[in-house]
Design a protein around this motif. Structure first.
Motif, PDB file in Angstrom:
ATOM      1  N   ASP A  72     -46.033  22.110 -54.761  1.00  0.00           N
ATOM      2  CA  ASP A  72     -47.021  21.238 -54.112  1.00  0.00           C
ATOM      3  C   ASP A  72     -48.036  20.703 -55.114  1.00  0.00           C
ATOM      4  N   TRP A  95     -49.515  12.222 -49.343  1.00  0.00           N
ATOM      5  CA  TRP A  95     -48.497  12.824 -50.196  1.00  0.00           C
ATOM      6  C   TRP A  95     -47.601  13.702 -49.332  1.00  0.00           C
ATOM      7  N   ALA A  96     -46.368  13.894 -49.757  1.00  0.00           N
ATOM      8  CA  ALA A  96     -45.421  14.757 -49.044  1.00  0.00           C
ATOM      9  C   ALA A  96     -44.459  15.364 -50.053  1.00  0.00           C
ATOM     10  N   SER A 102     -44.265  20.484 -47.109  1.00  0.00           N
ATOM     11  CA  SER A 102     -45.721  20.316 -47.049  1.00  0.00           C
ATOM     12  C   SER A 102     -46.079  18.846 -47.162  1.00  0.00           C
ATOM     13  N   ARG A 103     -47.260  18.524 -46.634  1.00  0.00           N
ATOM     14  CA  ARG A 103     -47.776  17.166 -46.752  1.00  0.00           C
ATOM     15  C   ARG A 103     -49.280  17.211 -46.641  1.00  0.00           C
ATOM     16  N   SER A 128     -48.610  22.609 -43.784  1.00  0.00           N
ATOM     17  CA  SER A 128     -47.266  23.153 -43.961  1.00  0.00           C
ATOM     18  C   SER A 128     -46.955  24.069 -42.790  1.00  0.00           C
TER      19      SER A 128
END
Length: 156
Positions: A72, A95-96, A102-103, A128
């Protein structure tokens, strides 16, 4: 007449004739079904089922594993380093990470110079499977166009 309708008609006429073998079965079924409806249903008579138990979910979220965190951080670092700070104008940058699922959104992105290196400070959320968190971070250039994560800590 369809076969189903004919069978239904024959069954009903058989019920009222003597010597019909299905009469006893049909009569027993009718009595059983009518007995279920005699008492009726009432919400007043309904009781709470106290045998059901529920569990509690822990309120604390688990910390991401080291490999998830590193992955991440790399995704966030790449998003921060690729961002055009002049065009963001206070807009959050999404963001991803497909590897971890996760993002989040990067906000409060500011740019400065630190000992000759270009640095960007930011705040990001991380959503997440293990929960949602808020982090503060800083990335700086490390030469040859490479960026390095200098700081990445949970916000308190």
């Amino acid at each position: 007449m369809s076969r189903t309708a004919q069978a239904w008609r024959d069954g009903l006429s058989c019920l009222f004739r003597s010597g019909c073998p299905q009469a006893a079965t049909l009569l027993a079924a009718a009595i059983t079904l009518s007995a279920c409806g005699i008492g009726g249903f009432s919400l007043v008579k309904a009781e709470v089922d106290r045998s059901l138990l529920t569990g509690a979910v822990s309120s604390g979220t688990r910390a991401p594993s080291d490999s998830e965190r590193v992955s991440d951080e790399a995704t966030i670092r790449n998003a921060v380093s690729a961002a055009d700070v002049t065009t963001l104008d206070g807009t959050a940058l999404a963001w991803a990470n497909a590897d971890t699922g996760s993002r989040g959104a990067i906000s409060n992105l500011t740019e400065s110079r630190n000992n000759g290196a270009l640095c960007r400070k930011f705040t990001t959320s991380r959503e997440s499977y293990d929960g949602v968190g808020l982090y503060h971070g800083e990335v700086c250039t490390a030469g040859s166009g490479l960026w390095r994560m200098m700081n990445f800590q949970p916000a308190l």
